[in-house]
Design a protein around this motif. Structure first.
Motif, PDB file in Angstrom:
ATOM      1  N   ILE A 182       3.214  -2.646 -16.065  1.00 49.54           N
ATOM      2  CA  ILE A 182       2.637  -1.398 -15.574  1.00 49.54           C
ATOM      3  C   ILE A 182       3.774  -0.490 -15.121  1.00 49.54           C
ATOM      4  O   ILE A 182       4.776  -0.947 -14.566  1.00 49.54           O
ATOM      5  N   ASP A 183       3.627   0.814 -15.360  1.00 51.70           N
ATOM      6  CA  ASP A 183       4.686   1.754 -14.996  1.00 51.70           C
ATOM      7  C   ASP A 183       4.705   2.057 -13.503  1.00 51.70           C
ATOM      8  O   ASP A 183       5.759   2.194 -12.896  1.00 51.70           O
ATOM      9  N   GLU A 184       3.519   2.203 -12.923  1.00 49.15           N
ATOM     10  CA  GLU A 184       3.370   2.457 -11.490  1.00 49.15           C
ATOM     11  C   GLU A 184       2.109   1.755 -11.012  1.00 49.15           C
ATOM     12  O   GLU A 184       1.313   1.268 -11.805  1.00 49.15           O
ATOM     13  N   GLY A 185       1.939   1.718  -9.697  1.00 48.51           N
ATOM     14  CA  GLY A 185       0.701   1.163  -9.136  1.00 48.51           C
ATOM     15  C   GLY A 185       0.798  -0.304  -8.797  1.00 48.51           C
ATOM     16  O   GLY A 185      -0.042  -1.107  -9.212  1.00 48.51           O
ATOM     17  N   GLU A 186       1.807  -0.670  -7.990  1.00 47.34           N
ATOM     18  CA  GLU A 186       1.991  -2.092  -7.680  1.00 47.34           C
ATOM     19  C   GLU A 186       0.840  -2.659  -6.849  1.00 47.34           C
ATOM     20  O   GLU A 186       0.490  -3.835  -7.007  1.00 47.34           O
ATOM     21  N   ILE A 187       0.229  -1.844  -5.996  1.00 47.29           N
ATOM     22  CA  ILE A 187      -0.883  -2.357  -5.196  1.00 47.29           C
ATOM     23  C   ILE A 187      -2.046  -2.734  -6.104  1.00 47.29           C
ATOM     24  O   ILE A 187      -2.650  -3.810  -5.953  1.00 47.29           O
ATOM     25  N   SER A 188      -2.350  -1.892  -7.071  1.00 46.83           N
ATOM     26  CA  SER A 188      -3.409  -2.215  -8.025  1.00 46.83           C
ATOM     27  C   SER A 188      -3.064  -3.470  -8.819  1.00 46.83           C
ATOM     28  O   SER A 188      -3.937  -4.299  -9.105  1.00 46.83           O
ATOM     29  N   GLY A 189      -1.786  -3.627  -9.175  1.00 43.35           N
ATOM     30  CA  GLY A 189      -1.365  -4.836  -9.867  1.00 43.35           C
ATOM     31  C   GLY A 189      -1.564  -6.078  -9.025  1.00 43.35           C
ATOM     32  O   GLY A 189      -2.013  -7.122  -9.515  1.00 43.35           O
ATOM     33  N   CYS A 190      -1.259  -5.961  -7.727  1.00 47.14           N
ATOM     34  CA  CYS A 190      -1.461  -7.092  -6.816  1.00 47.14           C
ATOM     35  C   CYS A 190      -2.947  -7.400  -6.656  1.00 47.14           C
ATOM     36  O   CYS A 190      -3.352  -8.571  -6.630  1.00 47.14           O
ATOM     37  N   LEU A 191      -3.780  -6.368  -6.555  1.00 47.16           N
ATOM     38  CA  LEU A 191      -5.218  -6.580  -6.416  1.00 47.16           C
ATOM     39  C   LEU A 191      -5.792  -7.225  -7.669  1.00 47.16           C
ATOM     40  O   LEU A 191      -6.713  -8.050  -7.590  1.00 47.16           O
ATOM     41  N   ALA A 192      -5.257  -6.851  -8.830  1.00 56.80           N
ATOM     42  CA  ALA A 192      -5.705  -7.494 -10.070  1.00 56.80           C
ATOM     43  C   ALA A 192      -5.412  -8.985 -10.043  1.00 56.80           C
ATOM     44  O   ALA A 192      -6.205  -9.800 -10.517  1.00 56.80           O
ATOM     45  N   ALA A 193      -4.257  -9.349  -9.464  1.00 57.36           N
ATOM     46  CA  ALA A 193      -3.903 -10.765  -9.362  1.00 57.36           C
ATOM     47  C   ALA A 193      -4.764 -11.484  -8.327  1.00 57.36           C
ATOM     48  O   ALA A 193      -5.141 -12.644  -8.515  1.00 57.36           O
ATOM     49  N   ILE A 194      -5.097 -10.816  -7.219  1.00 58.14           N
ATOM     50  CA  ILE A 194      -5.925 -11.435  -6.187  1.00 58.14           C
ATOM     51  C   ILE A 194      -7.315 -11.747  -6.733  1.00 58.14           C
ATOM     52  O   ILE A 194      -7.864 -12.830  -6.521  1.00 58.14           O
ATOM     53  N   THR A 195      -7.890 -10.793  -7.461  1.00 63.69           N
ATOM     54  CA  THR A 195      -9.240 -10.994  -7.989  1.00 63.69           C
ATOM     55  C   THR A 195      -9.232 -11.823  -9.265  1.00 63.69           C
ATOM     56  O   THR A 195     -10.264 -12.393  -9.640  1.00 63.69           O
ATOM     57  N   GLY A 196      -8.083 -11.896  -9.944  1.00 64.76           N
ATOM     58  CA  GLY A 196      -7.988 -12.673 -11.177  1.00 64.76           C
ATOM     59  C   GLY A 196      -8.663 -12.030 -12.361  1.00 64.76           C
ATOM     60  O   GLY A 196      -8.851 -12.674 -13.402  1.00 64.76           O
ATOM     61  N   GLU A 197      -9.022 -10.761 -12.250  1.00 66.53           N
ATOM     62  CA  GLU A 197      -9.768 -10.113 -13.322  1.00 66.53           C
ATOM     63  C   GLU A 197      -8.878  -9.706 -14.492  1.00 66.53           C
ATOM     64  O   GLU A 197      -9.253  -9.859 -15.651  1.00 66.53           O
ATOM     65  N   LYS A 198      -7.686  -9.173 -14.190  1.00 69.00           N
ATOM     66  CA  LYS A 198      -6.806  -8.705 -15.254  1.00 69.00           C
ATOM     67  C   LYS A 198      -5.420  -9.325 -15.190  1.00 69.00           C
ATOM     68  O   LYS A 198      -4.573  -9.043 -16.038  1.00 69.00           O
ATOM     69  N   ALA A 199      -5.160 -10.136 -14.193  1.00 65.43           N
ATOM     70  CA  ALA A 199      -3.874 -10.821 -14.059  1.00 65.43           C
ATOM     71  C   ALA A 199      -4.083 -12.064 -13.204  1.00 65.43           C
ATOM     72  O   ALA A 199      -5.053 -12.168 -12.448  1.00 65.43           O
ATOM     73  N   ASP A 200      -3.167 -13.015 -13.318  1.00 66.68           N
ATOM     74  CA  ASP A 200      -3.234 -14.246 -12.525  1.00 66.68           C
ATOM     75  C   ASP A 200      -2.197 -14.278 -11.413  1.00 66.68           C
ATOM     76  O   ASP A 200      -2.375 -14.958 -10.405  1.00 66.68           O
ATOM     77  N   ILE A 201      -1.095 -13.541 -11.608  1.00 64.56           N
ATOM     78  CA  ILE A 201      -0.021 -13.529 -10.622  1.00 64.56           C
ATOM     79  C   ILE A 201       0.731 -12.204 -10.749  1.00 64.56           C
ATOM     80  O   ILE A 201       0.908 -11.692 -11.855  1.00 64.56           O
ATOM     81  N   TYR A 202       1.081 -11.628  -9.620  1.00 64.74           N
ATOM     82  CA  TYR A 202       1.934 -10.443  -9.602  1.00 64.74           C
ATOM     83  C   TYR A 202       3.272 -10.856  -9.015  1.00 64.74           C
ATOM     84  O   TYR A 202       3.319 -11.545  -7.996  1.00 64.74           O
ATOM     85  N   MET A 203       4.357 -10.380  -9.605  1.00 68.12           N
ATOM     86  CA  MET A 203       5.669 -10.635  -9.024  1.00 68.12           C
ATOM     87  C   MET A 203       6.624  -9.507  -9.362  1.00 68.12           C
ATOM     88  O   MET A 203       6.486  -8.851 -10.398  1.00 68.12           O
ATOM     89  N   GLY A 204       7.558  -9.280  -8.454  1.00 69.48           N
ATOM     90  CA  GLY A 204       8.578  -8.268  -8.694  1.00 69.48           C
ATOM     91  C   GLY A 204       8.846  -7.411  -7.470  1.00 69.48           C
ATOM     92  O   GLY A 204       8.215  -7.551  -6.421  1.00 69.48           O
ATOM     93  N   TYR A 205       9.815  -6.505  -7.629  1.00 69.62           N
ATOM     94  CA  TYR A 205      10.209  -5.602  -6.550  1.00 69.62           C
ATOM     95  C   TYR A 205       9.283  -4.387  -6.488  1.00 69.62           C
ATOM     96  O   TYR A 205       8.845  -3.858  -7.509  1.00 69.62           O
ATOM     97  N   GLY A 206       9.013  -3.963  -5.265  1.00 72.21           N
ATOM     98  CA  GLY A 206       8.285  -2.727  -5.014  1.00 72.21           C
ATOM     99  C   GLY A 206       8.746  -2.206  -3.667  1.00 72.21           C
ATOM    100  O   GLY A 206       9.893  -2.402  -3.275  1.00 72.21           O
ATOM    101  N   PHE A 207       7.853  -1.584  -2.929  1.00 73.46           N
ATOM    102  CA  PHE A 207       8.199  -1.039  -1.623  1.00 73.46           C
ATOM    103  C   PHE A 207       7.588  -1.890  -0.514  1.00 73.46           C
ATOM    104  O   PHE A 207       6.485  -2.420  -0.655  1.00 73.46           O
TER     105      PHE A 207
END
Length: 315
Positions: A182-207
């Motif tokens: 994803i280009d931007e939107g790390e919080i949405s990426g993390c939420l996708a991992a929490i719910t497991g709907e579109k990802a299983d794990i989020y990792m990487g640098y953000g703010f």
């Protein structure tokens, strides 16, 4: 807190999303951010709270509308976080994964953090605390796969598409796991991992400030979070010390960043993203997609709200 403020703050994220939606794709990054921040301030100021605004990543930017130090019409003392427009470059350019977020918690319960980079790993409640941020990415992906009873090749890892993540991406690919960039939107990426709907794990640098918003959501939804602030020099460490952080090798977990179960979280999509759908304008108004959660009861709501501008204009 004496009141469930979730439905109060979701009104603020809705107004922010509607405001940003009208400027989507016009190409002016600063204008869409400033206008949306002004809108969320105006709406949050209608709530009967005495709110201390914490972890505003743009508080020291002269060219960006500043959130006030305190917000609300007076009342119960609370902490408030607001990210009026996560992914504002995407919003101005007409791209996906743009969202408005807000959180409110008991006074003094949100950890103040410096505006520095934070490395994060986020998983859902099915995975739990088997991950370890100090282990290589390969290890954490395989542990996630075992916890979810999946083949490693079927695990989806969400990562921000940034140059600093090229090595991380190579390591994840080496074990065969799927990657969602994803280009931007790390919080949405993390939420996708929490719910497991579109990802299983989020990792990487953000703010780091975004890390506290993720922790607020996780406090309401369950799941597991680990984060480490990245310090480039002694100046960064001195800045962290001003926020009460003395252990510069600390691994932050959700309970370190949100020190109470008295917290509510809200989000509204601006453009279609990893977690929510975006604003859809109609002939006489608009439709928004929102999410509201409360930590005390671990309840959450997905809201589709229809706004009729002919009856009560919101702009």
């Amino acid at each position: 807190m004496n009141t469930n403020y979730g439905m109060e703050i979701v009104r603020a994220t809705e107004i922010a999303a509607l405001t940003a939606g009208r400027m989507q794709g016009l190409g002016d990054h600063d204008a869409i951010l400033n206008t949306t921040r002004s809108a969320i301030i105006k709406t949050l100021n209608r709530i009967h709270i005495d709110g201390a605004v914490v972890n505003d990543r743009f508080h020291d930017r002269e060219d960006i509308v500043n959130l006030p130090e305190r917000i609300g019409q007076g009342g119960e003392k609370t902490d408030v976080m607001a990210i009026a427009l996560e992914g504002y470059h995407n919003a101005a350019d007409g791209r996906n994964n743009v969202t408005s977020f807000a959180a409110i918690a008991r006074e003094g319960s949100i950890q103040s953090v410096p505006n520095l980079s934070m490395y994060k790993i986020v998983v859902g409640p099915e995975v739990g605390n088997v991950i370890d941020i100090n282990q290589p990415p390969l290890v954490n992906v395989k542990r996630t796969a075992r916890a979810l009873r999946k083949y490693t090749e079927n695990v989806t890892v969400c990562i921000l598409n940034q140059a600093r993540h090229y090595q991380l991406i190579r390591e994840v690919r080496s074990c065969g796991a799927r990657i969602k960039l994803i280009d931007e939107g790390e919080i949405s990426g993390c939420l996708a991992a929490i719910t497991g709907e579109k990802a299983d794990i989020y990792m990487g640098y953000g703010f780091a400030p975004e890390g506290t918003m993720v922790a607020a959501a996780l406090s309401c939804l369950g799941g597991y979070f680990e984060g480490k602030i990245f310090y480039e020099n002694d100046r960064d460490k001195a800045l962290a010390a001003e926020h009460g952080i003395k252990d510069f090798d600390k691994t932050f977990r959700a309970q370190d960043l949100i020190r109470s179960k008295e917290v509510a979280f809200a989000a509204t999509g601006v453009t279609d993203g990893e977690f929510l759908e975006g604003v859809r304008f109609t002939s006489n108004g608009a439709v928004t997609s929102s999410f509201v959660a409360r930590a005390e009861t671990h309840t959450y709501r997905r809201l589709e709200t229809r706004h009729f501008f002919d009856y009560k204009p919101v702009f």
